[in-house]
Structure formats: structure tokens, C-alpha cells
Design an enzyme around this catalytic site. Structure first.
Site, PDB file in Angstrom:
ATOM      1  CD  GLU A  79      47.301  32.006  34.040  1.00 25.39           C
ATOM      2  OE1 GLU A  79      48.173  32.409  34.830  1.00 25.39           O
ATOM      3  OE2 GLU A  79      47.394  32.098  32.792  1.00 25.39           O
TER       4      GLU A  79
ATOM      5  CG  ASP B  60      54.736  24.781  34.286  1.00 25.79           C
ATOM      6  OD1 ASP B  60      55.118  25.926  33.997  1.00 25.79           O
ATOM      7  OD2 ASP B  60      55.115  23.759  33.678  1.00 25.79           O
TER       8      ASP B  60
ATOM      9  CG  ASP C 144      57.052  36.160  31.236  1.00 19.94           C
ATOM     10  OD1 ASP C 144      57.889  36.872  30.647  1.00 19.94           O
ATOM     11  OD2 ASP C 144      56.802  36.275  32.445  1.00 19.94           O
TER      12      ASP C 144
ATOM     13  CB  THR D 273      43.993  39.576  25.032  1.00 23.40           C
ATOM     14  OG1 THR D 273      45.328  39.829  24.570  1.00 23.40           O
ATOM     15  CG2 THR D 273      43.399  38.431  24.251  1.00 23.40           C
ATOM     16  CE  LYS D 274      43.743  42.041  31.876  1.00 25.77           C
ATOM     17  NZ  LYS D 274      43.666  42.212  33.350  1.00 25.77           N
TER      18      LYS D 274
END
Length: 249
Positions: A104, A131, A154, A228-229
Site C-alpha cells: 500500500e 506502488d 481504483d 470492507t469500507k
């Protein structure tokens, strides 16, 4: 390996097509940068205390997994884009014999995962800040991993940004190169357009056999156990979560 100019002392970004002598598509992210974020004083103290044992920064030194975890011969899974680590920490107790390496860029996310690991005595979690694609290229040997997870990457929804998506023909080839025979790639998205994008790529990498979802015979845990969120946000908007499993041939 030919790379772009080194920025701020960090490893320069790989020129993937030159490095791997192919014309496949890879994420086009520009310079490798770290997302900023602020920790509380307590988080900072906890992070500084535990990072030397639990964490590594993106670099050119190959990871010695057995030495890092202090045990040999265990299944090793890399999770790319672990976010705040909610699902990582929830799955870890169910995978006590598995080495989990969370990758992360966002330091507060790593700090939250570290806090969960420390509080709950989860000694099978380690972290790399950087990355995910660069970490995979630079820090893991070919055919060294049992699994790779990419949960809710993303989606880069604007068409002009699609080239930034992590799931590309070149990245699938890279992931496959780092998996052992029989290793598993697990991807999940709640973005319909990204799912359509991935659907076009499920058969593109010849060394990966697409197993669909679910795969009853999968040798690894695939039930993420918790919402998860990002999943919660998706479910609140009635988004459909689409999951993908591949096996290294």
C-alpha cells in the site's frame, strides 16, 4: 532494466516493455510517488516501533520471505492495494499458516493495518510501502508466490484514465510470472465498467487459467469474511461485486 529518472531518492519507475521485451499494456502512472497522510502521535509511535520488523519500503532488494517471517515453507500471498487493511486483518486469523504481505502507498492505511495486527497478535502480516506493480517487479523473484490479491483497485472511471488501471495485459503477465505453478490470482471490483474491462482480459494471459467465481477447489481462502469500507460503499449504492480467480498453469 531501463528506467525513468530517479525521483526524490526512490527507485525510478520501470520501463516495463523494455524490461520484459514485450508490447503488452501496463499501468501508466507517471512518477512513483507516495500518498501523503497524517498519523496521530500514538499511531506514529506505534508505527515507528513496529515498522522495522513488520515493514519495508519499495526498493531493489529482493524480499527473503522465510527470513522476514521467521519461518520456512509457508504459503505466501501478496495483497496489492490493501487500503486500511480491514479485510487483510479479518482474513489473517483464518490463514495463520499463510504469510500475508500487504502492499500500500498510503501510510495511514498501513498504520491502521499495523495497529490491528499488533493489538490482535497477528504475526503472519507484513507490509511494503510502495506502488504494487513496482513492488512486484523489484522485490519478488519469479515463481516465488502462492497467491496475489487485488481487491477493489481504483477504477479510474474516466475513459482518458483507463490506461492507469492496474489490471492490464502486461500486469497479468507480470503477476503470472511471480506465481508458482498452481498459484492463485484473486481480483474483486464493485465498479461495473471495470468489471467489463476485466471481462475482456480474463483469457489474455496464456499462463493463467481462468477459473471464474466461485471456484470450489481453490487451494486458498477466497471468502473475505467481512465487508470492507469499499464494499460497504458499493453495496449502499446497489453496486454488484464481481470477483475473478485464475490459476497459474
Amino acid at each position: 532494466m531501463n528506467n525513468t529518472e530517479n525521483i526524490s531518492g526512490r527507485p525510478p519507475q520501470t520501463n516495463f516493455n523494455e524490461a520484459f521485451n514485450n508490447d503488452l499494456d501496463y499501468p501508466r502512472l507517471g512518477n512513483v510517488t507516495f500518498r501523503r497522510g497524517t498519523l496521530t502521535d500514538n499511531q506514529e509511535a506505534m508505527f515507528n516501533e513496529n515498522w522495522p520488523q513488520m515493514g519495508k519500503e519499495l526498493g531493489d532488494e529482493l524480499i527473503d520471505v522465510d527470513a522476514w517471517f521467521g519461518r520456512a515453507g509457508h504459503t505466501t500471498i501478496v495483497e496489492i492495494g490493501s487500503g486500511t487493511g480491514t479485510s487483510t486483518a479479518a482474513m489473517a486469523p483464518l490463514e495463520a499458516d499463510t504469510n500475508i504481505i500487504a502492499v500500500e502507498l498510503y501510510k495511514p492505511g498501513l498504520a491502521k493495518l499495523m495497529g490491528q495486527a499488533v493489538r490482535n497478535g497477528l504475526d503472519n502480516i507484513r507490509m511494503v510501502r510502495g506502488d504494487g506493480v513496482e513492488v512486484m517487479v523489484r522485490m519478488f523473484e519469479p515463481e516465488s508466490l502462492d497467491g496475489i490479491r487485488v481487491f477493489f483497485p481504483d477504477p479510474w472511471p474516466k475513459a482518458r484514465h483507463n490506461k492507469r488501471r492496474i489490471i492490464q495485459s502486461g500486469t497479468l503477465n507480470l503477476f503470472a510470472s511471480r506465481l508458482k505453478k498452481g498459484g492463485v490470482l484473486h481480483v474483486a471490483t464493485d465498479h461495473a465498467d471495470y468489471a467489463e474491462w476485466i471481462n475482456e482480459l480474463v483469457e489474455v494471459e496464456p499462463s493463467l487459467e481462468y477459473k471464474g467465481w466461485p471456484w470450489d477447489g481453490c487451494p486458498q481462502l477466497t471468502d473475505r469474511q467481512v465487508i470492507t469500507k469499499f464494499e460497504g460503499k458499493g453495496l449502499d449504492k446497489d453496486h454488484v461485486i464481481t470477483e475473478y480467480l485464475w490459476e497459474k498453469k
